[in-house]
Scaffold this active site. Structure first.
Site, PDB file in Angstrom:
ATOM      1  N   TYR A  37     -13.386 -54.140  23.672  1.00  0.00           N
ATOM      2  CA  TYR A  37     -14.694 -53.581  23.312  1.00  0.00           C
ATOM      3  C   TYR A  37     -15.649 -53.490  24.508  1.00  0.00           C
ATOM      4  CZ  TYR A  37     -13.375 -54.454  18.434  1.00  0.00           C
ATOM      5  OH  TYR A  37     -12.749 -54.456  17.218  1.00  0.00           O
ATOM      6  N   TYR A  46      -7.020 -47.924  20.350  1.00  0.00           N
ATOM      7  CA  TYR A  46      -7.694 -49.209  20.116  1.00  0.00           C
ATOM      8  C   TYR A  46      -6.882 -50.354  20.732  1.00  0.00           C
ATOM      9  CZ  TYR A  46      -9.493 -53.335  17.784  1.00  0.00           C
ATOM     10  OH  TYR A  46     -10.013 -54.574  17.532  1.00  0.00           O
ATOM     11  N   LYS A  95     -20.541 -60.742  16.127  1.00  0.00           N
ATOM     12  CA  LYS A  95     -20.360 -60.933  14.687  1.00  0.00           C
ATOM     13  C   LYS A  95     -21.191 -62.096  14.135  1.00  0.00           C
ATOM     14  CE  LYS A  95     -17.665 -57.437  14.938  1.00  0.00           C
ATOM     15  NZ  LYS A  95     -17.333 -57.338  16.359  1.00  0.00           N
TER      16      LYS A  95
HETATM   17  C1  PLP Z   1     -16.710 -56.112  16.908  1.00  0.00           C
HETATM   18  C2  PLP Z   1     -17.036 -55.992  18.353  1.00  0.00           C
HETATM   19  C3  PLP Z   1     -17.742 -54.881  18.857  1.00  0.00           C
HETATM   20  C4  PLP Z   1     -18.122 -53.698  18.025  1.00  0.00           C
HETATM   21  O1  PLP Z   1     -19.134 -53.969  17.109  1.00  0.00           O
HETATM   22  P1  PLP Z   1     -19.163 -53.131  15.740  1.00  0.00           P
HETATM   23  O2  PLP Z   1     -20.306 -53.685  15.006  1.00  0.00           O
HETATM   24  O3  PLP Z   1     -17.827 -53.409  15.085  1.00  0.00           O
HETATM   25  O4  PLP Z   1     -19.299 -51.704  16.069  1.00  0.00           O
HETATM   26  C5  PLP Z   1     -18.066 -54.850  20.194  1.00  0.00           C
HETATM   27  N1  PLP Z   1     -17.708 -55.851  21.012  1.00  0.00           N
HETATM   28  C6  PLP Z   1     -17.017 -56.934  20.586  1.00  0.00           C
HETATM   29  C7  PLP Z   1     -16.642 -57.966  21.572  1.00  0.00           C
HETATM   30  C8  PLP Z   1     -16.657 -57.039  19.245  1.00  0.00           C
HETATM   31  O5  PLP Z   1     -15.973 -58.107  18.832  1.00  0.00           O
END
Ligand code: PLP
Length: 331
Positions: free
Chosen positions: A289, A263, A49
């Site tokens: 993720y 999720y 991010k």
């Molecule tokens: C937000 C996030 C993602 C996914 O990225 P997007 O841009 O939301 O698809 C992947 N890995 C981590 C650790 C994240 O925080």
């Protein structure tokens, strides 16, 4: 350059390293695996991010905002990085946290990213899963305005055209490194959620006329829905940078077979992947993720279904959430 007309603040340590994983590659007995270390972007334990926020926060500053309003799941890495960026830039941060995971454990509710959000002094407001966040965000924004502030809204994951610029930029950075290191890469793999990472990357690749296939491993939605979301954002982002039409629907590929029960719900594959990367390479991945993304990559390598060529896995960060899963991870 491609993005030089867009306002940007410096928040990330760039370029992030591109590293070979020799022990993991040997263990899996398949292609050479490289990792693009976006867990090392540097802000508040790093993550993907931060690249997006360089553009979102610059727009907020340009508009004279004094309060950032954003949204995420309780253990959102996006919220943690946004809260930190707001501190660095002297802005207030209003956060809407969605209770997306049912029956959360004690650490899930209080540790990991939640603890860090509190350390950064973000104002946390909690909402039930399935809340209409467009509505809820605009209510919070009205509240900020009514009390004399100037809000700037960042959507979940900073996944709009402005945020996706961070990953257009990442694609360019990565292609430079692949060329500098003389690598022959057959696939780029990343976890995909709110779509800005995959959407931005595909625009960057297409803008540079590079045909390395990009595979997103989904962490919540089913395939069709995820691909459509990424495709929409990619098309809007391409237009935003003055290159409409460079992304075709078939450029957007997601595999959503590794989500498990939902999720943020741990899977066996995620658990195995997190331990494998830790024990073979000394690297920390996250349960929500990047761990599920890796589980997908590992399974596709084992079943020989990724096709030929070496792999770059984009490490999107998130290890702060490991602490939130202290009761659920099997070590
Ligand atoms: C937000 C996030 C993602 C996914 O990225 P997007 O841009 O939301 O698809 C992947 N890995 C981590 C650790 C994240 O925080």
């Amino acid at each position: 350059m491609l993005l030089s007309n867009f306002p940007r603040v410096s928040l990330a340590h760039l370029p992030t390293p591109l590293e070979h994983l020799p022990r993991l590659s040997k263990h899996l007995g398949g292609p050479d695996i490289y990792v693009k270390r976006d867990d090392c972007t540097g802000l508040a334990t790093g993550g993907n991010k931060t690249r997006k926020l360089e553009f979102s926060m610059a727009e907020a500053m340009q508009q004279g905002a004094d309060t950032i309003v954003t949204v995420g799941a309780v253990q959102s890495n996006h919220v943690r990085q946004t809260a930190a960026a707001a501190c660095k830039l002297g802005l207030k941060c209003e956060v809407l946290l969605e209770h997306r995971v049912v029956d959360p454990s004690e650490p899930y509710s209080h540790s990991g990213n939640v603890l860090l959000d509190k350390i950064f002094g973000a104002n946390l407001r909690e909402y039930p899963g399935g809340t209409d966040f467009d509505q809820a965000m605009s209510e919070v924004a009205d509240e900020v305005t009514a009390s004399g502030g100037k809000p700037y809204l960042i959507p979940g994951g900073a996944s709009n055209t402005v945020g996706a610029l961070g990953y257009v930029n990442c694609a360019i950075e990565l292609l430079d490194q692949i060329e500098d290191q003389g690598l022959d890469i057959g696939h780029i793999v990343t976890a995909t959620g709110s779509a800005g990472t995959q959407g931005g990357l595909i625009v960057g690749l297409k803008a540079m006329a590079i045909d390395i296939p990009l595979l997103g491993i989904g962490v919540n939605a089913p395939r069709e829905k995820q691909e459509e979301k990424v495709y929409q954002l990619a098309c809007e982002t391409a237009e935003f940078i003055g290159k409409p039409g460079i992304v075709a629907r078939e450029d957007v590929v997601a595999n959503c077979d590794y989500v498990g029960a939902g999720y943020g719900v741990p899977t066996e594959g995620m658990n195995e992947a997190v331990l494998m990367l830790a024990r073979y390479e000394g690297l920390l991945f996250d349960p929500v993720y990047s761990g599920k993304g890796l589980a997908g990559m590992i399974d596709l390598i084992r079943s020989d279904s990724l096709g030929p060529g070496n792999i770059v896995f984009l490490h999107t960060g998130g290890a702060a959430a490991l602490f939130a899963y202290a009761d659920q991870l099997q070590t």
